[in-house]
Motif scaffolding. Structure first.
Motif, PDB file in Angstrom:
ATOM      1  N   ALA A  59       0.849  -1.192   0.000  1.00 52.24           N
ATOM      2  CA  ALA A  59       0.000   0.000   0.000  1.00 52.24           C
ATOM      3  C   ALA A  59       0.883   1.240   0.000  1.00 52.24           C
ATOM      4  O   ALA A  59       2.090   1.170   0.247  1.00 52.24           O
ATOM      5  CB  ALA A  59      -0.911   0.008   1.230  1.00 52.24           C
ATOM      6  N   ARG A  60       0.246   2.378  -0.271  1.00 53.91           N
ATOM      7  CA  ARG A  60       0.909   3.665  -0.071  1.00 53.91           C
ATOM      8  C   ARG A  60       0.804   4.055   1.399  1.00 53.91           C
ATOM      9  O   ARG A  60      -0.171   3.719   2.068  1.00 53.91           O
ATOM     10  CB  ARG A  60       0.254   4.756  -0.923  1.00 53.91           C
ATOM     11  CG  ARG A  60       0.293   4.533  -2.412  1.00 53.91           C
ATOM     12  CD  ARG A  60      -0.319   5.744  -3.126  1.00 53.91           C
ATOM     13  NE  ARG A  60      -0.445   5.532  -4.559  1.00 53.91           N
ATOM     14  CZ  ARG A  60      -1.521   5.035  -5.154  1.00 53.91           C
ATOM     15  NH1 ARG A  60      -2.575   4.703  -4.412  1.00 53.91           N
ATOM     16  NH2 ARG A  60      -1.563   4.870  -6.454  1.00 53.91           N
ATOM     17  N   LEU A  61       1.773   4.818   1.849  1.00 53.60           N
ATOM     18  CA  LEU A  61       1.702   5.301   3.227  1.00 53.60           C
ATOM     19  C   LEU A  61       0.499   6.207   3.453  1.00 53.60           C
ATOM     20  O   LEU A  61       0.017   6.341   4.579  1.00 53.60           O
ATOM     21  CB  LEU A  61       2.980   6.064   3.595  1.00 53.60           C
ATOM     22  CG  LEU A  61       4.225   5.209   3.869  1.00 53.60           C
ATOM     23  CD1 LEU A  61       5.413   6.114   4.163  1.00 53.60           C
ATOM     24  CD2 LEU A  61       3.998   4.250   5.022  1.00 53.60           C
ATOM     25  N   THR A  62       0.016   6.855   2.385  1.00 56.92           N
ATOM     26  CA  THR A  62      -1.106   7.786   2.518  1.00 56.92           C
ATOM     27  C   THR A  62      -2.463   7.119   2.312  1.00 56.92           C
ATOM     28  O   THR A  62      -3.486   7.792   2.396  1.00 56.92           O
ATOM     29  CB  THR A  62      -0.956   8.928   1.501  1.00 56.92           C
ATOM     30  OG1 THR A  62      -0.776   8.376   0.181  1.00 56.92           O
ATOM     31  CG2 THR A  62       0.232   9.805   1.845  1.00 56.92           C
ATOM     32  N   ALA A  83      10.724 -11.337   3.630  1.00 59.72           N
ATOM     33  CA  ALA A  83      11.255 -12.108   2.501  1.00 59.72           C
ATOM     34  C   ALA A  83      11.158 -13.609   2.770  1.00 59.72           C
ATOM     35  O   ALA A  83      10.751 -14.402   1.898  1.00 59.72           O
ATOM     36  CB  ALA A  83      12.697 -11.701   2.224  1.00 59.72           C
ATOM     37  N   GLN A  84      11.531 -14.028   3.974  1.00 60.24           N
ATOM     38  CA  GLN A  84      11.474 -15.452   4.305  1.00 60.24           C
ATOM     39  C   GLN A  84      10.036 -15.961   4.314  1.00 60.24           C
ATOM     40  O   GLN A  84       9.746 -17.073   3.863  1.00 60.24           O
ATOM     41  CB  GLN A  84      12.144 -15.695   5.660  1.00 60.24           C
ATOM     42  CG  GLN A  84      13.648 -15.471   5.641  1.00 60.24           C
ATOM     43  CD  GLN A  84      14.272 -15.504   7.028  1.00 60.24           C
ATOM     44  OE1 GLN A  84      13.571 -15.323   8.041  1.00 60.24           O
ATOM     45  NE2 GLN A  84      15.575 -15.726   7.096  1.00 60.24           N
ATOM     46  N   GLY A  85       9.125 -15.129   4.823  1.00 61.79           N
ATOM     47  CA  GLY A  85       7.726 -15.524   4.848  1.00 61.79           C
ATOM     48  C   GLY A  85       7.143 -15.691   3.456  1.00 61.79           C
ATOM     49  O   GLY A  85       6.412 -16.649   3.181  1.00 61.79           O
ATOM     50  N   PRO A 144      16.752 -19.831 -13.637  1.00 58.23           N
ATOM     51  CA  PRO A 144      16.199 -19.560 -14.976  1.00 58.23           C
ATOM     52  C   PRO A 144      14.924 -18.710 -14.910  1.00 58.23           C
ATOM     53  O   PRO A 144      13.847 -19.138 -15.337  1.00 58.23           O
ATOM     54  CB  PRO A 144      15.908 -20.961 -15.496  1.00 58.23           C
ATOM     55  CG  PRO A 144      15.518 -21.730 -14.262  1.00 58.23           C
ATOM     56  CD  PRO A 144      16.341 -21.161 -13.132  1.00 58.23           C
ATOM     57  N   GLY A 145      15.005 -17.549 -14.329  1.00 58.89           N
ATOM     58  CA  GLY A 145      13.840 -16.701 -14.207  1.00 58.89           C
ATOM     59  C   GLY A 145      14.122 -15.520 -13.301  1.00 58.89           C
ATOM     60  O   GLY A 145      15.237 -15.354 -12.786  1.00 58.89           O
ATOM     61  N   PRO A 146      13.119 -14.672 -13.066  1.00 59.69           N
ATOM     62  CA  PRO A 146      13.337 -13.444 -12.284  1.00 59.69           C
ATOM     63  C   PRO A 146      13.445 -13.710 -10.786  1.00 59.69           C
ATOM     64  O   PRO A 146      12.923 -14.692 -10.260  1.00 59.69           O
ATOM     65  CB  PRO A 146      12.099 -12.613 -12.601  1.00 59.69           C
ATOM     66  CG  PRO A 146      11.042 -13.617 -12.922  1.00 59.69           C
ATOM     67  CD  PRO A 146      11.749 -14.754 -13.594  1.00 59.69           C
ATOM     68  N   ILE A 147      14.118 -12.787 -10.098  1.00 59.76           N
ATOM     69  CA  ILE A 147      14.270 -12.815  -8.647  1.00 59.76           C
ATOM     70  C   ILE A 147      13.262 -11.836  -8.038  1.00 59.76           C
ATOM     71  O   ILE A 147      13.093 -10.717  -8.527  1.00 59.76           O
ATOM     72  CB  ILE A 147      15.693 -12.383  -8.241  1.00 59.76           C
ATOM     73  CG1 ILE A 147      16.749 -13.266  -8.905  1.00 59.76           C
ATOM     74  CG2 ILE A 147      15.850 -12.389  -6.730  1.00 59.76           C
ATOM     75  CD1 ILE A 147      16.721 -14.710  -8.462  1.00 59.76           C
ATOM     76  N   LEU A 148      12.592 -12.261  -6.973  1.00 62.90           N
ATOM     77  CA  LEU A 148      11.730 -11.353  -6.213  1.00 62.90           C
ATOM     78  C   LEU A 148      12.611 -10.632  -5.194  1.00 62.90           C
ATOM     79  O   LEU A 148      13.176 -11.271  -4.287  1.00 62.90           O
ATOM     80  CB  LEU A 148      10.611 -12.132  -5.508  1.00 62.90           C
ATOM     81  CG  LEU A 148       9.562 -11.274  -4.783  1.00 62.90           C
ATOM     82  CD1 LEU A 148       8.711 -10.497  -5.787  1.00 62.90           C
ATOM     83  CD2 LEU A 148       8.665 -12.141  -3.903  1.00 62.90           C
ATOM     84  N   LEU A 149      12.723  -9.313  -5.332  1.00 64.18           N
ATOM     85  CA  LEU A 149      13.582  -8.504  -4.469  1.00 64.18           C
ATOM     86  C   LEU A 149      12.715  -7.756  -3.462  1.00 64.18           C
ATOM     87  O   LEU A 149      11.851  -6.957  -3.852  1.00 64.18           O
ATOM     88  CB  LEU A 149      14.399  -7.530  -5.307  1.00 64.18           C
ATOM     89  CG  LEU A 149      15.284  -6.537  -4.556  1.00 64.18           C
ATOM     90  CD1 LEU A 149      16.331  -7.264  -3.708  1.00 64.18           C
ATOM     91  CD2 LEU A 149      15.953  -5.573  -5.522  1.00 64.18           C
ATOM     92  N   VAL A 150      12.942  -7.986  -2.179  1.00 67.09           N
ATOM     93  CA  VAL A 150      12.051  -7.496  -1.126  1.00 67.09           C
ATOM     94  C   VAL A 150      12.734  -6.400  -0.309  1.00 67.09           C
ATOM     95  O   VAL A 150      13.917  -6.501   0.033  1.00 67.09           O
ATOM     96  CB  VAL A 150      11.639  -8.664  -0.197  1.00 67.09           C
ATOM     97  CG1 VAL A 150      10.806  -8.158   0.987  1.00 67.09           C
ATOM     98  CG2 VAL A 150      10.857  -9.709  -0.986  1.00 67.09           C
ATOM     99  N   ASP A 151      11.965  -5.340   0.004  1.00 68.88           N
ATOM    100  CA  ASP A 151      12.419  -4.286   0.900  1.00 68.88           C
ATOM    101  C   ASP A 151      11.217  -3.764   1.671  1.00 68.88           C
ATOM    102  O   ASP A 151      10.066  -4.153   1.395  1.00 68.88           O
ATOM    103  CB  ASP A 151      13.098  -3.161   0.114  1.00 68.88           C
ATOM    104  CG  ASP A 151      13.999  -2.290   0.983  1.00 68.88           C
ATOM    105  OD1 ASP A 151      14.209  -2.643   2.160  1.00 68.88           O
ATOM    106  OD2 ASP A 151      14.475  -1.249   0.498  1.00 68.88           O
ATOM    107  N   VAL A 173       7.739  -4.272  -2.060  1.00 67.64           N
ATOM    108  CA  VAL A 173       7.966  -3.542  -0.815  1.00 67.64           C
ATOM    109  C   VAL A 173       6.658  -3.480  -0.033  1.00 67.64           C
ATOM    110  O   VAL A 173       5.570  -3.632  -0.592  1.00 67.64           O
ATOM    111  CB  VAL A 173       8.485  -2.107  -1.080  1.00 67.64           C
ATOM    112  CG1 VAL A 173       9.815  -2.133  -1.813  1.00 67.64           C
ATOM    113  CG2 VAL A 173       7.460  -1.282  -1.858  1.00 67.64           C
ATOM    114  N   LEU A 174       6.804  -3.256   1.256  1.00 70.07           N
ATOM    115  CA  LEU A 174       5.610  -3.077   2.072  1.00 70.07           C
ATOM    116  C   LEU A 174       4.905  -1.767   1.745  1.00 70.07           C
ATOM    117  O   LEU A 174       3.689  -1.727   1.570  1.00 70.07           O
ATOM    118  CB  LEU A 174       5.981  -3.088   3.563  1.00 70.07           C
ATOM    119  CG  LEU A 174       6.267  -4.426   4.211  1.00 70.07           C
ATOM    120  CD1 LEU A 174       6.718  -4.221   5.650  1.00 70.07           C
ATOM    121  CD2 LEU A 174       5.040  -5.330   4.154  1.00 70.07           C
TER     122      LEU A 174
END
Length: 724
Positions: free
Chosen positions: A565-568, A629-631, A684-691, A719-720
């Protein structure tokens, strides 16, 4: 002869008085004829004070300030005065008007009345040449411009000098914007004081507003006088008897939205629902539409054509309401507007009255309800200081211009750590202080010295706090609400209205049905916002020793991502703000938040499913980011590849600042650990990058570039929270 001589002064005085009286009679006759043509009614007469203001302008050539409630007829004063002055050989009237919506209404009203009117603003640049030709041919009676045009190099060079020379009348609409103390202060309006100084003393000037207390009135009078002229001020009672005011305190966004879902249709006619943020307006509009209500959103993100269509739909009663921010405010004219509801309170009683004054102009009854929110104060605090310059950043801007000469806004971003919107606002403030000027190619220093007026800004900041406290007093007062607002405007006619909820009892429904509660819960539980990838590097990165420019190479870009979500946002935004704005300890992602993130991934609709999950390192919330990320990896049955490492010392400045500085801070500050590199190359595919948070998006963009350069087929960011 002696007797005649002794009597001469009395006789002459009588002759002068008779001549003056006859002139006033003739002027009133002519003015009334023009008024009747303007309104299309043969029996029309002036409201109290209207003719006196016209007389001061046309006969006296005076500087005048008119403070009267919306709907009193301030536009009739300047249209009638304009035509009378034109008939006497004067040049065109220049009206400085703050909003495109206001200009559209004024031009349309003028043309219906036979006044030849045109507008110059950012939306019609292609028409400027034609308008200039009509001005030169003396075929325009009234020209409307935005205050920003006064700082446009082309307008200043090509049109303003001739307008100043020929101008018959200057009108400053919504004149409270001139004042630092006004609820809607705009830096560009301060240029009007300089424009007034350039005018001949014989050119009349009219300033009008519906919302000004004594402090604003005195400030505007001083600016109109420009140190030489006496100002004719006309002030009438500001309360409108048609308005029925009320305040309903609810627990939070869910209850506010549920109330609207339950009761919007019961409100009279069509109206406006105001919110304090763009995201809230869009969320409310979507929820109401999903429930079958005919509404449209209207915010600063709405493009000009859609704004015009939305305004017309409301005027034609094709929608029940516009769900709007303050972008829909001054100048919007719908005499039969039936209601105004605020979801969240404006930051002052004066600002509140300006917005509710849109309702009940041409009707006997209109309902006005405030639904204050628990987050109002935090939003007020953000906006309270946004128009005041920061000394350190102002001096940095001046130093950059002094060293480099003319610079564009993107170039300045690369020299001063300030984002575009606050940078442009700061440049406007510095421009009206006379130390920078807008020129072809960008901005330049004028070479004049600049001293930070700390005392002035401290006084303004203190006034803003006092206004916020007054708004809280309005919410909690047990006295008449209309009388409270009138006193806030220093209206000497303030008196109990007999209609508001405190005078006559609660008039609004308080019930919320079960279906509405479920609808509000569903709407606020909505998850998923697109996180758009960066495609271009910021300008001027060479100044910060970062060797990039132009378009980001496709093989180094990340893909389109998602945020919870957005912070707002009204829904999850509240929970996320607690995390990012709170001072609590770091901890694992809450179960319900993880479940909502999983829902976002399930709805993503990606072309190629990610093959692994990795996360960015975090100094402030390492456990939150790692557990998220682990979840996600566990629920999605994907391998968790660990987290990127910091190269060198890692980023230091944190979120905020300009794009250029943010990129410079994160440039080559991430690395792929050896144990992760082999998995990235083999995947062989995209990585999910979490922040946790995407602000400028340069942190996650640079981290994605690092992964792509290490061999990742693609990077999908998640991202969250999105701070946008």
């Amino acid at each position: 002869m002696l007797s005649m001589a002794r009597g001469s002064p009395d006789i002459l005085a009588g002759m002068v008085e008779n001549t003056t009286t006859q002139a006033a009679t003739d002027l009133r006759r002519d003015a009334t004829e023009v008024l009747r043509r303007l309104v299309g009614r043969p029996d029309a007469e002036f409201h109290e004070g209207q003719f006196e203001a016209i007389q001061a302008l046309v006969e006296g050539g005076r500087r005048a300030l008119v403070v009267q409630r919306t709907g009193w007829g301030k536009s009739a004063v300047y249209f009638v005065a304009s035509l009378l002055l034109r008939a006497r050989g004067s040049g065109p009237t220049l009206i400085v008007s703050p909003l495109l919506a206001l200009m559209r209404d004024q031009v349309a009203a003028a043309e219906r009345a036979g006044v030849r009117a045109a507008a110059i603003n950012s939306a019609n640049a292609v028409e400027w040449g034609e308008i200039r030709g009509r001005l030169e041919a003396d075929e325009i009676d009234v020209l409307l411009v935005s205050p920003e045009r006064l700082n446009n190099p082309r307008f200043r060079a090509e049109q303003l000098p001739d307008l100043v020379r020929r101008m018959g009348l200057l009108v400053i609409d919504e004149a409270h914007c001139i004042s630092d103390w006004g609820h809607d202060f705009r830096p560009d309006y301060r240029r009007i004081k300089d424009l007034i100084r350039e005018l001949s003393d014989s050119v009349p000037v009219l300033a009008t507003t519906a919302t000004a207390n004594e402090r604003v009135v005195h400030d505007v009078e001083e600016q109109l006088a420009a140190g030489t002229a006496e100002v004719f001020s006309l002030r009438g009672p500001l309360a409108r008897k048609s308005l029925r005011l009320g305040v309903l305190r609810l627990s939070g966004p869910k209850a506010q939205l549920a109330w609207l879902l339950s009761n919007l249709d019961a409100l009279p006619g069509s109206g406006i629902v105001y919110s304090l943020t763009v995201s809230a307006a869009e969320d409310i509009a979507r929820a109401l539409r999903d429930a079958g209500h005919v509404v449209r959103s209207y915010t600063g993100r709405t493009d000009a054509q859609e704004r015009a269509e939305a305004e017309q739909d409301l005027k034609d009663n094709k929608v029940k309401a516009l769900i709007a921010t303050s972008a829909l405010g001054m100048g919007f004219d719908k005499p039969d507007l039936g209601f105004v509801v605020h979801v969240g309170a404006p930051s002052s009683p004066v600002a509140y009255y300006q917005q509710v004054g849109r309702a009940g102009r041409g009707t006997d009854n209109a309902d006005v309800l405030l639904l204050p929110g628990p987050e109002d104060r935090a939003i007020w605090q953000y906006f309270a200081t946004s128009s005041m310059p920061d000394q350190e950043r102002a001096e940095a801007v001046l130093a950059a211009l002094g060293q480099n000469g003319t610079m564009s806004a993107p170039q300045l971003e690369a020299s001063v750590n300030l984002r575009r919107s606050p940078l442009e606002l700061l440049l406007k403030v510095l421009a009206v202080d006379g130390v920078v000027e807008r020129v072809q190619g960008g901005w330049a220093s004028t070479g004049r010295p600049w001293v930070y007026d700390a005392e002035r800004y401290q006084r303004v900041a203190a006034a803003r706090v006092a206004e916020q406290n007054a708004m809280l007093d309005y919410e909690h007062t047990e006295g008449c609400r209309m009388e409270f607002l009138s006193r806030a405007l220093d209206d000497p006619a303030a008196a109990p209205c007999g209609r508001c909820d405190n005078c006559a009892g609660a008039w609004y429904p308080t019930g919320i049905d079960e279906t509405a509660q479920q609808g509000a819960q569903s709407a606020l539980g909505r998850v998923g916002v697109e996180l758009e990838p960066r495609a271009m590097w910021p300008s001027g990165m060479d100044r910060l020793s970062v060797p990039v420019k132009g378009r980001i190479k496709p093989e180094e870009q990340m893909g389109s991502g998602r945020a919870l979500a957005r912070l707002t946002d009204l829904g999850w935004g509240s929970r996320l703000r607690e995390i990012f704005e709170g001072q609590g300890a770091d901890g694992p992602v809450p179960d319900d938040m993880l479940a909502a993130c999983v829902q976002v991934l399930a709805q993503w609709g990606w072309g190629e499913r990610p093959v692994a999950v990795v996360n960015l390192p975090s100094r402030r919330r390492p456990e939150l980011v790692r557990s998220l990320a682990q979840g996600l990896a566990s629920v999605g049955r994907l391998p968790y590849g660990g987290e990127l490492a910091y190269a060198h010392d890692g980023p230091r400045n944190g979120p905020g600042g300009s794009s250029a500085f943010r990129l410079a801070d994160v440039w080559e500050q991430f690395s792929v650990p050896a144990e992760m590199a082999s998995n990235v190359q083999a995947a062989p595919g995209p990585i999910l990058l979490v922040d946790d948070l995407a602000d400028s998006r340069w942190t996650i963009t640079e981290a994605a570039r690092t992964l792509r350069r290490a061999g990742a087929d693609g990077v999908l960011p998640f991202v969250l929270a999105l701070n946008a």
